[in-house]
Design a protein around this motif. Structure first.
Motif, PDB file in Angstrom:
ATOM      1  N   UNK A  34       0.843  -1.200   0.000  1.00  0.00           N
ATOM      2  CA  UNK A  34       0.000   0.000   0.000  1.00  0.00           C
ATOM      3  C   UNK A  34       0.879   1.250   0.000  1.00  0.00           C
ATOM      4  N   UNK A  35       1.854   1.264   0.897  1.00  0.00           N
ATOM      5  CA  UNK A  35       2.722   2.426   1.031  1.00  0.00           C
ATOM      6  C   UNK A  35       3.527   2.667  -0.248  1.00  0.00           C
ATOM      7  N   UNK A  36       4.097   1.603  -0.819  1.00  0.00           N
ATOM      8  CA  UNK A  36       4.887   1.758  -2.040  1.00  0.00           C
ATOM      9  C   UNK A  36       4.014   2.233  -3.200  1.00  0.00           C
ATOM     10  N   UNK A  37       2.792   1.719  -3.278  1.00  0.00           N
ATOM     11  CA  UNK A  37       1.907   2.133  -4.372  1.00  0.00           C
ATOM     12  C   UNK A  37       1.500   3.602  -4.241  1.00  0.00           C
ATOM     13  N   UNK A  38       1.430   4.099  -2.999  1.00  0.00           N
ATOM     14  CA  UNK A  38       1.102   5.521  -2.810  1.00  0.00           C
ATOM     15  C   UNK A  38       2.161   6.430  -3.433  1.00  0.00           C
ATOM     16  N   UNK A  39       3.358   5.897  -3.596  1.00  0.00           N
ATOM     17  CA  UNK A  39       4.462   6.703  -4.120  1.00  0.00           C
ATOM     18  C   UNK A  39       4.448   6.806  -5.644  1.00  0.00           C
ATOM     19  N   UNK A  40       3.668   5.938  -6.283  1.00  0.00           N
ATOM     20  CA  UNK A  40       3.578   5.961  -7.749  1.00  0.00           C
ATOM     21  C   UNK A  40       2.373   6.810  -8.162  1.00  0.00           C
ATOM     22  N   UNK A  41       2.364   7.344  -9.389  1.00  0.00           N
ATOM     23  CA  UNK A  41       1.178   8.086  -9.818  1.00  0.00           C
ATOM     24  C   UNK A  41      -0.048   7.179  -9.718  1.00  0.00           C
ATOM     25  N   UNK A  42      -1.152   7.667  -9.129  1.00  0.00           N
ATOM     26  CA  UNK A  42      -2.299   6.780  -8.915  1.00  0.00           C
ATOM     27  C   UNK A  42      -2.915   6.321 -10.233  1.00  0.00           C
ATOM     28  N   UNK A  43      -3.125   5.010 -10.395  1.00  0.00           N
ATOM     29  CA  UNK A  43      -3.764   4.510 -11.617  1.00  0.00           C
ATOM     30  C   UNK A  43      -5.254   4.859 -11.644  1.00  0.00           C
ATOM     31  N   UNK A  44      -5.863   4.668 -12.809  1.00  0.00           N
ATOM     32  CA  UNK A  44      -7.269   5.054 -13.023  1.00  0.00           C
ATOM     33  C   UNK A  44      -8.210   4.503 -11.956  1.00  0.00           C
ATOM     34  N   UNK A  45      -8.045   3.208 -11.626  1.00  0.00           N
ATOM     35  CA  UNK A  45      -9.018   2.612 -10.697  1.00  0.00           C
ATOM     36  C   UNK A  45      -8.904   3.227  -9.300  1.00  0.00           C
ATOM     37  N   UNK A  46      -7.713   3.692  -8.934  1.00  0.00           N
ATOM     38  CA  UNK A  46      -7.554   4.338  -7.628  1.00  0.00           C
ATOM     39  C   UNK A  46      -8.170   5.736  -7.664  1.00  0.00           C
ATOM     40  N   UNK A  47      -7.918   6.476  -8.762  1.00  0.00           N
ATOM     41  CA  UNK A  47      -8.536   7.805  -8.893  1.00  0.00           C
ATOM     42  C   UNK A  47     -10.054   7.689  -8.879  1.00  0.00           C
ATOM     43  N   UNK A  48     -10.578   6.679  -9.583  1.00  0.00           N
ATOM     44  CA  UNK A  48     -12.036   6.505  -9.630  1.00  0.00           C
ATOM     45  C   UNK A  48     -12.576   6.176  -8.239  1.00  0.00           C
ATOM     46  N   UNK A  49     -11.807   5.409  -7.465  1.00  0.00           N
ATOM     47  CA  UNK A  49     -12.243   5.057  -6.104  1.00  0.00           C
ATOM     48  C   UNK A  49     -12.241   6.297  -5.217  1.00  0.00           C
ATOM     49  N   UNK A  50     -11.183   7.088  -5.328  1.00  0.00           N
ATOM     50  CA  UNK A  50     -11.123   8.314  -4.525  1.00  0.00           C
ATOM     51  C   UNK A  50     -12.270   9.255  -4.904  1.00  0.00           C
TER      52      UNK A  50
END
Ligand SMILES: Cc1cc2nc3c(=O)[nH]c(=O)nc-3n(C[C@H](O)[C@H](O)[C@H](O)COP(=O)(O)OP(=O)(O)OC[C@H]3O[C@@H](n4cnc5c(N)ncnc54)[C@H](O)[C@@H]3O)c2cc1C
Length: 417
Positions: free
Chosen positions: A347-363
């Protein structure tokens, strides 16, 4: 009584030491500095602890600050948009409050508690060449000395578990007090240039707020290397709020730095290490806390994981009974811990990468559907929910399409009014 040695009196080492002392183990902790020096020293962390980590401290009776520490009851999230308003924003309650107590306060009080319980605190900075001498004295020697580089060679990088080779954020933290128009909780701002967090803290100077900026290297938030003092840091933080998070432009206008020492700059390479080290004599030592698994502080996981490690290692030690603390034991103890650390690290490492579409859509869905916001906010407390949800684009889209309320784990808490 079995003899355990722990190098490092920090969030990980002291919680393990106190827990083992309470179980009757003969525990020695090697501390770099005495409690009064820790207390008077520079800022260490922003240390937002969520409910499971706090629960461990409460079980051990070392939650000495519950009456004074401001409870963190909410998470307020916003992402930068084109203009001065955020492109998306939501605010949600935490089921159980989080808390941030200055590690200088905790460490110095816990050192005293450990000694009160009959533990031996040795004021001595251990260099790697001295570990063999230490290991001879104890049945188990744990190295909980924080992040590198001193013991890096002993615990080499685990390439499979470490996606990054360089720091991913330039970090700048400042403690401020005064009037802040902020939620009673964690404020989290996101933009392509990096993140900012604000949270209430019980600092060595009393109640304050910690504000942290996490800048993508080379971007406009990567400014901390040239900032010399708190005044410059304070003005830089105000400028960054105006330019990167304009809806928060006035956040620090009526606040002031708490003291000249209350700032922290740095860069941290996230890394998972092989946890069992071999000394020149052939003796084995076990890494713990940041020495074993270092995360970038952007996801607020390190101190929480240190508490998890203390529980996992203590349980492994107690379950071992009278059998030797050999290499097999050490790998098994780390595996117990990694069960919690794996999703938190992912989770922490993925937060450091640009958020992918599915994460932006979830937010974005969190704005319309409080249960989505609730589930996302609780990832900081329980990153295990990340696996099989946001780490899997198909699962994340299914979750959004199915209607959040029908999905297990979606939670039920209402949005905070
Ligand atoms: C800016 C920043 C913000 C953070 N915010 C959060 C957050 O919000 N939430 C969260 O969960 N985590 C956060 N963290 C991470 C968290 O602070 C660490 O993960 C946590 O402190 C790790 O605990 P530890 O005991 O492993 O190491 P440490 O806390 O570093 O303790 C190690 C101890 O060992 C001692 N030591 C070192 N070398 C030796 C030696 N050779 N001999 C003897 N003693 C030695 C040190 O003096 C220290 O006391 C943040 C970190 C930073 C830098």
């Amino acid at each position: 009584m079995r003899r355990i040695g722990i190098v490092g009196a920090g969030q990980a080492g002291l919680v393990l030491a106190i827990g083992l002392r309470q179980k009757g183990y003969d525990v020695t902790v090697f501390a770099e500095r005495p409690a009064d020096e820790v207390q008077a020293g520079r800022l260490i962390s922003n240390q937002c602890l969520f409910a499971p980590a706090l629960q461990r401290e409460r079980e051990l009776g070392i939650n000495f600050w519950d009456d004074e520490a401001p409870p963190i009851r909410e998470v307020a999230f916003a992402a930068a948009g084109e203009g001065s308003e955020p492109s998306m924003a939501w605010r949600v309650g935490l089921d159980r409050p989080a808390q941030s107590v200055d590690q200088r306060v905790k460490v110095s009080d816990w050192m005293a508690e450990f000694e009160r319980l009959g533990g031996e605190l040795r004021l001595r900075r251990i260099v790697p060449a001295e570990l063999d001498e230490c290991a001879r004295e104890f049945e188990l020697l744990v190295v909980a000395a924080g992040r590198g580089p001193q013991f890096d060679a002993l615990f080499p990088r685990d390439d499979e578990r470490s996606p990054y080779r360089e720091p991913q954020r330039a970090i700048g933290i400042l403690y401020v007090d005064g009037k802040l128009d902020a939620v009673p909780g964690l404020t989290f701002g996101m933009s392509p240039t990096g993140e900012f967090f604000l949270l209430p803290v019980l600092s060595v100077h009393g109640p304050a707020h910690g504000i942290g900026f996490f800048g993508v290297p080379g971007g406009p938030l990567d400014v901390w290397d040239s900032v010399a003092d708190v005044e410059q840091h304070y003005e830089t933080a105000r400028r960054l709020l105006r330019t990167q998070y304009p809806w928060q432009a006035a956040l620090l206008d009526d606040a002031r730095p708490v003291a000249p020492t209350e700032l922290l700059h740095g860069r941290i390479t996230p890394i998972v290490r092989h946890p069992v080290g071999t000394l020149p004599s052939g003796a084995k030592v076990l890494a713990m806390g940041d020495t074993a698994v270092t995360n970038d502080p952007v996801g607020g996981q390190g101190a929480n994981l240190a508490a998890r490690a203390a529980r996992a290692y203590q349980e492994a030690i107690v379950d071992r009974g009278d059998r030797p603390f050999d290499e097999e034991f050490m790998h098994a103890a780390f595996a117990r811990y990694w069960h919690h650390a794996r999703p938190a690290t992912r989770f922490n490492n993925d937060l450091l990468a640009p958020p992918p579409e599915h994460v932006l859509a979830t937010l974005a869905a969190g704005q319309r559907e409080p249960r989505v916001a609730h589930r996302f906010a609780h990832l900081f407390e329980d990153p295990a929910d990340y696996e099989g949800w946001l780490d899997d684009p198909e699962a994340a889209w299914r979750y959004l399409q199915s209607g959040a309320q029908s999905v297990p784990g979606a939670g039920t808490a209402p949005t905070v009014k």
